[in-house]
Motif scaffolding. Sequence first.
Motif, PDB file in Angstrom:
ATOM      1  N   TYR A   1      12.333 126.095  47.781  1.00 58.33           N
ATOM      2  CA  TYR A   1      11.356 126.992  48.437  1.00 58.33           C
ATOM      3  C   TYR A   1      11.012 128.059  47.292  1.00 58.33           C
ATOM      4  O   TYR A   1       9.815 128.365  47.167  1.00 58.33           O
ATOM      5  N   ALA A   2      12.068 128.310  46.674  1.00 59.62           N
ATOM      6  CA  ALA A   2      11.574 129.414  45.517  1.00 59.62           C
ATOM      7  C   ALA A   2      10.701 129.092  44.368  1.00 59.62           C
ATOM      8  O   ALA A   2       9.742 129.708  44.104  1.00 59.62           O
ATOM      9  N   TYR A   3      10.853 127.797  44.341  1.00 61.45           N
ATOM     10  CA  TYR A   3       9.812 127.070  43.243  1.00 61.45           C
ATOM     11  C   TYR A   3       8.408 126.937  43.831  1.00 61.45           C
ATOM     12  O   TYR A   3       7.408 127.255  43.152  1.00 61.45           O
TER      13      TYR A   3
ATOM     14  N   THR B   1      23.763 107.249  51.395  1.00 60.56           N
ATOM     15  CA  THR B   1      22.462 106.920  51.269  1.00 60.56           C
ATOM     16  C   THR B   1      21.722 108.361  51.090  1.00 60.56           C
ATOM     17  O   THR B   1      20.881 108.513  50.621  1.00 60.56           O
ATOM     18  N   LEU B   2      22.276 109.226  51.992  1.00 59.67           N
ATOM     19  CA  LEU B   2      21.887 110.600  51.717  1.00 59.67           C
ATOM     20  C   LEU B   2      22.022 111.113  50.356  1.00 59.67           C
ATOM     21  O   LEU B   2      21.234 112.120  50.064  1.00 59.67           O
ATOM     22  N   ASN B   3      23.066 110.949  49.567  1.00 57.38           N
ATOM     23  CA  ASN B   3      23.022 111.365  48.401  1.00 57.38           C
ATOM     24  C   ASN B   3      22.100 110.707  47.499  1.00 57.38           C
ATOM     25  O   ASN B   3      21.612 111.548  46.623  1.00 57.38           O
ATOM     26  N   THR B   4      21.584 109.607  47.651  1.00 59.65           N
ATOM     27  CA  THR B   4      20.766 108.960  46.810  1.00 59.65           C
ATOM     28  C   THR B   4      19.450 109.693  47.273  1.00 59.65           C
ATOM     29  O   THR B   4      18.590 109.689  46.225  1.00 59.65           O
ATOM     30  N   VAL B   5      19.193 110.080  48.604  1.00 63.24           N
ATOM     31  CA  VAL B   5      17.989 110.982  48.911  1.00 63.24           C
ATOM     32  C   VAL B   5      17.833 111.986  48.322  1.00 63.24           C
ATOM     33  O   VAL B   5      16.850 112.673  47.703  1.00 63.24           O
ATOM     34  N   ASN B   6      18.962 112.728  48.141  1.00 67.41           N
ATOM     35  CA  ASN B   6      19.303 114.056  47.464  1.00 67.41           C
ATOM     36  C   ASN B   6      18.667 113.892  46.009  1.00 67.41           C
ATOM     37  O   ASN B   6      17.857 114.688  45.384  1.00 67.41           O
ATOM     38  N   ASN B   7      19.165 112.725  45.502  1.00 64.49           N
ATOM     39  CA  ASN B   7      18.992 112.663  43.937  1.00 64.49           C
ATOM     40  C   ASN B   7      17.420 112.308  43.694  1.00 64.49           C
ATOM     41  O   ASN B   7      16.889 112.929  42.696  1.00 64.49           O
ATOM     42  N   LEU B   8      16.915 111.874  44.465  1.00 65.41           N
ATOM     43  CA  LEU B   8      15.448 111.278  44.418  1.00 65.41           C
ATOM     44  C   LEU B   8      14.637 112.593  44.566  1.00 65.41           C
ATOM     45  O   LEU B   8      13.595 112.700  43.840  1.00 65.41           O
ATOM     46  N   GLY B   9      15.046 113.241  45.625  1.00 66.81           N
ATOM     47  CA  GLY B   9      14.455 114.710  45.818  1.00 66.81           C
ATOM     48  C   GLY B   9      14.337 115.494  44.546  1.00 66.81           C
ATOM     49  O   GLY B   9      13.420 116.104  44.055  1.00 66.81           O
ATOM     50  N   ALA B  10      15.598 115.635  43.869  1.00 62.85           N
ATOM     51  CA  ALA B  10      15.655 116.357  42.711  1.00 62.85           C
ATOM     52  C   ALA B  10      14.881 115.744  41.432  1.00 62.85           C
ATOM     53  O   ALA B  10      14.069 116.668  40.817  1.00 62.85           O
ATOM     54  N   LEU B  11      14.702 114.670  41.417  1.00 63.18           N
ATOM     55  CA  LEU B  11      13.890 114.071  40.315  1.00 63.18           C
ATOM     56  C   LEU B  11      12.442 114.224  40.694  1.00 63.18           C
ATOM     57  O   LEU B  11      11.728 114.693  39.789  1.00 63.18           O
ATOM     58  N   TYR B  12      11.961 114.080  41.893  1.00 60.04           N
ATOM     59  CA  TYR B  12      10.483 114.499  42.232  1.00 60.04           C
ATOM     60  C   TYR B  12      10.377 116.156  42.063  1.00 60.04           C
ATOM     61  O   TYR B  12       9.261 116.362  41.688  1.00 60.04           O
ATOM     62  N   ARG B  13      11.232 116.905  42.306  1.00 60.05           N
ATOM     63  CA  ARG B  13      11.266 118.447  42.022  1.00 60.05           C
ATOM     64  C   ARG B  13      10.989 118.250  40.708  1.00 60.05           C
ATOM     65  O   ARG B  13      10.103 119.183  39.814  1.00 60.05           O
ATOM     66  N   ASP B  14      11.793 117.700  39.786  1.00 54.51           N
ATOM     67  CA  ASP B  14      11.488 117.840  38.134  1.00 54.51           C
ATOM     68  C   ASP B  14      10.309 117.334  37.522  1.00 54.51           C
ATOM     69  O   ASP B  14       9.851 117.845  36.515  1.00 54.51           O
ATOM     70  N   GLN B  15       9.794 116.279  38.292  1.00 55.42           N
ATOM     71  CA  GLN B  15       8.390 115.805  37.917  1.00 55.42           C
ATOM     72  C   GLN B  15       7.398 116.630  38.664  1.00 55.42           C
ATOM     73  O   GLN B  15       6.063 116.405  38.468  1.00 55.42           O
TER      74      GLN B  15
ATOM     75  N   MET C   1      17.745 130.182  53.438  1.00 54.07           N
ATOM     76  CA  MET C   1      18.558 129.120  52.943  1.00 54.07           C
ATOM     77  C   MET C   1      19.601 129.312  52.030  1.00 54.07           C
ATOM     78  O   MET C   1      20.886 129.039  51.987  1.00 54.07           O
ATOM     79  N   LEU C   2      19.355 130.149  50.990  1.00 56.61           N
ATOM     80  CA  LEU C   2      20.501 130.493  50.070  1.00 56.61           C
ATOM     81  C   LEU C   2      21.352 131.372  50.612  1.00 56.61           C
ATOM     82  O   LEU C   2      22.400 131.504  50.254  1.00 56.61           O
TER      83      LEU C   2
ATOM     84  N   LEU D   1       6.254 118.631  44.348  1.00 60.12           N
ATOM     85  CA  LEU D   1       7.329 119.404  45.189  1.00 60.12           C
ATOM     86  C   LEU D   1       7.186 119.039  46.710  1.00 60.12           C
ATOM     87  O   LEU D   1       8.220 119.260  47.351  1.00 60.12           O
ATOM     88  N   ASP D   2       6.151 118.741  47.134  1.00 60.79           N
ATOM     89  CA  ASP D   2       5.941 118.232  48.563  1.00 60.79           C
ATOM     90  C   ASP D   2       6.809 117.063  48.903  1.00 60.79           C
ATOM     91  O   ASP D   2       7.629 116.876  49.923  1.00 60.79           O
ATOM     92  N   GLU D   3       6.991 116.148  47.866  1.00 63.01           N
ATOM     93  CA  GLU D   3       7.919 114.842  48.242  1.00 63.01           C
ATOM     94  C   GLU D   3       9.246 115.300  48.156  1.00 63.01           C
ATOM     95  O   GLU D   3      10.073 114.696  49.091  1.00 63.01           O
ATOM     96  N   ALA D   4       9.487 116.147  47.097  1.00 60.58           N
ATOM     97  CA  ALA D   4      10.884 116.589  46.833  1.00 60.58           C
ATOM     98  C   ALA D   4      11.309 117.426  48.292  1.00 60.58           C
ATOM     99  O   ALA D   4      12.504 117.058  48.687  1.00 60.58           O
ATOM    100  N   GLU D   5      10.399 118.174  48.951  1.00 63.39           N
ATOM    101  CA  GLU D   5      10.754 118.839  50.122  1.00 63.39           C
ATOM    102  C   GLU D   5      11.001 117.923  51.314  1.00 63.39           C
ATOM    103  O   GLU D   5      12.063 118.177  51.978  1.00 63.39           O
ATOM    104  N   LYS D   6      10.363 116.828  51.438  1.00 62.40           N
ATOM    105  CA  LYS D   6      10.392 116.028  52.474  1.00 62.40           C
ATOM    106  C   LYS D   6      11.863 115.265  52.205  1.00 62.40           C
ATOM    107  O   LYS D   6      12.776 115.274  53.049  1.00 62.40           O
ATOM    108  N   LEU D   7      12.298 114.993  51.079  1.00 65.15           N
ATOM    109  CA  LEU D   7      13.475 114.291  50.755  1.00 65.15           C
ATOM    110  C   LEU D   7      14.725 115.300  50.787  1.00 65.15           C
ATOM    111  O   LEU D   7      15.754 114.672  51.602  1.00 65.15           O
ATOM    112  N   TYR D   8      14.485 116.270  50.343  1.00 69.22           N
ATOM    113  CA  TYR D   8      15.718 117.431  50.608  1.00 69.22           C
ATOM    114  C   TYR D   8      15.919 117.713  52.005  1.00 69.22           C
ATOM    115  O   TYR D   8      16.839 117.836  52.676  1.00 69.22           O
ATOM    116  N   TYR D   9      14.983 117.888  52.820  1.00 70.86           N
ATOM    117  CA  TYR D   9      15.145 118.036  54.299  1.00 70.86           C
ATOM    118  C   TYR D   9      15.598 116.799  54.755  1.00 70.86           C
ATOM    119  O   TYR D   9      16.449 117.132  55.858  1.00 70.86           O
ATOM    120  N   ARG D  10      15.078 115.668  54.762  1.00 68.34           N
ATOM    121  CA  ARG D  10      15.870 114.646  55.288  1.00 68.34           C
ATOM    122  C   ARG D  10      17.506 114.474  54.643  1.00 68.34           C
ATOM    123  O   ARG D  10      18.066 114.182  55.960  1.00 68.34           O
TER     124      ARG D  10
END
Length: 864
Positions: free
Chosen positions: A791-793, A738-752, A803-804, A755-764
């Motif tokens: 965060y860099a973006y 489940t968390l892997n899919t959360v991470n994938n969706l976060g990456a997609l939001y980042r590409d779109q 983080m890095l 960034l706020d939605e992506a941050e929530k998913l990455y943090y989750r």
Amino acid sequence: MLPSVVPNARIIRYGYESQWFGQDAVSQKATTVANRFLLALQRKRTALFEAERDANRWPGIFASTAGLMFFGTPFRGAEGMKQSEMLEAALREYEPEQVQEDVLRILKPGDEFLRDLVDKFGETRSQANKAHVACFYELKPSNVGAIVGGQARTRFVVSESSGCLDLSDSTEKYSLARTHFNMNKFGKVTEEDYETVCEVVKRMVAMAPELLLARSRYQGKHSVPFSLKSVLVVNKFVERDAELQRLEDYFHPKTPGPTRRKVFVTHGLGGIGKTQLAIEFARKHHSRYSAVFWLNGSSKDQLRQFFVEVAYRLPRDQMTADVAEGLKHSEDIDVDVVVEGVLQWLSLPSNQHWLLVIDNVDRDHLSKEKDPQAYDVKEYFPAADHGSILITSRLASLARYWEDLKVGKVDDNQAKNILENNAGKPIEDADLIITRLNGLPLALTQAGSYLRETNMETIKYIKYYDTTWKDLMEEQDEFPLQEYADRSVLTTWTISYKQVQGQNEEAAGLLKLWGFLDCGDLWYGLIANATASRLDGNMETPSWLQQLAQSERRFHKALRLLSRYSLVDAIDDTKSHSMHSVLHAWCCQLAEGGERRTLCWLAAGLVAEMVPSEAEPEYWKLRKRLLPHGSRVYRALDEEWPKHLHEVDEPAVSPGIFFQLGVLLTYQTKLCEAEKMFMQALAGYEKAFGAEHISTLGTVDNLGILYAYQGKLDEAVKMYVRALAGKEKALGIEHTSTLNTVNNLGALYRDQGKLDEAEKLYYRALVGQEKALGIEHTSTLNSVNNLGLLYAYQGKRDEAEKMLLRARVGKERALGIEHISTLRTVNNLGLLYADQGKRDEAEKMLLRALVGKGRHLAQSTHQH
């Protein structure tokens, strides 16, 4: 007298009008004399190579000069009568218009034109493989006064200091006990001075062949070591002098023309010997070229992959930055960029002496039945109008565009040599076989190998040949290989196959199965998966395949038998085997009906079972090796059962086969084909297990990844949201999948850009993985890395650095400082430092990442 010294030489005497005073005075300059001499050479004999200063006008004269002998040449001016004295004496005897005083100026010591002329000649002496020079000067004074005016004045005309160039390893000086006016006039062969001159001439002649050979070799900065890696070369090439001479006349004419690109096509029947002819040409003449590159043009994928291999051989400092950088990441190479980079390198103005061999350009891109692997070969030519390209093809239509040679059958003597070389002994009544095989080298090679193994009598072989042909035509009225309709090839393969079948059922079965895999690289590991779980079910695995899968010894025994009949070839670099593409297509037709269908599914299952996950070490190496097999299996499925790409009604085939093929094709960036495979897998899983089964949801997740690659972001979001909802219900919100899919969706939001939605998913994802896996787990650290990049973006550089840094330290501890994942994080940290203006830290991190990735690339290239 010279013909006796150099008996095999062609000798030309050239005299020029040197009278500068009187009624017959000639008005001319030194350059005029030189040009008239060159014109005389051009009329008298054919020049061989390019001239130094004007290759188009005077081809061959400079480059074919091996030695120069100067007799009393005033390199620093004449030292007898002064120029003014000679001019005054001439004017006392003749009218001013009868005296050409300009001719005398070049004889004045220190004259600017003379000095410039000598200096320009000196520039040619700085070149490699320069001609040998011998300077002869006089030891006796000459009556120079008698030349003009009749007043005797005895003086030295050209002294030792004026008559000799500066000494070097290829410049020598000799004295002759003669006056200036008889330095090159001898009465007897026994004269000491003549013997001295003869010794110099003989020495120059003896050194000439080695010197000219050295000049023919390329020695520039674009040199790439010659290699025929992965090219199948026959051990005993039977000379085809006429065909080879045709190639040599075109690429290396005796009278070179303008420097333009040369393209030559050898075409003819499959198996006629086009490839081996090209190999022999490359091996014989590779020293003439800066580089010789061999490209497999049998398909677009193969051609582009060979461009990648070429790129690895090029000097990195001569490549564009994007190509050099791309080659550092062997697991994610942009082939389009690499191909363009290689073509740009070949187009460099200073890089004009390469040879490109594009072998087996056999797919017609103009055909009405479109072949996805066909291509226009001209699109892979460099833009520059230089270099040499040799193409081998079965397509006679290519001859319309370039110079060509239709490669025909070998003559009877050549055919006998091919047959007996492969048989390993003289063949009685060989003419009976030669007549039937009709001079086709591939058929002769296989026949010889067959006779070597079976020790069969010629008469019996002929009986097999005649009867098998008729049976074959009756059984296969619509045999698909029309371009190989010559029965010599087809019948020889049929005979060999029946012999193999009679000796070893496993070897014969392997040939049939191989027809549904790629022809280029078969190894035991691929066959060993024949009993894997994905191949279970209602589809019965043949017993011969089970035997091969369970015993590597039996597998290699079968291959040894196939090798004896020249049906397969060993590839030493990969310890695997390949077969000719024409034979491969023929093998695909061996099975019929239900067996054909079963073998296709088995081949698909074998490839699918081997596709590694990204969690496996260096997974990209195996995926790269499997790519040709994945493409071949997909085409077989698409050709044989197109309806099965849209619906599953074959219970013997697991949806997992389609899923794994989708993964492989995604890696190959064949996204449309991958989508079909995933959709087929999804339909199969939904039918077998339901819409909310974990296998179904895994396929939905991969479709999301695929759509993201394709830029179909809305479709990707739908897939990810569906997968996430299903996994949360089936597995729970904190499950790692489940968390892997959360991470994938976060990456997609980042590409779109969300960034706020992506941050929530990455943090989750991070919090969940820390809890489920621990803070030091590699999946957790990957999420830390992703959050740092986000965060860099967002411009949160301090948070990004934390983080890095955490990701880097954790990966160093878990994976090691040289692991590729660690190096990616090091690179990310270096880029962040650069944005922060921390130049020293940025340089340190980026240099570490660069060196480490370069080491990985070198190891990957060596092992592959």
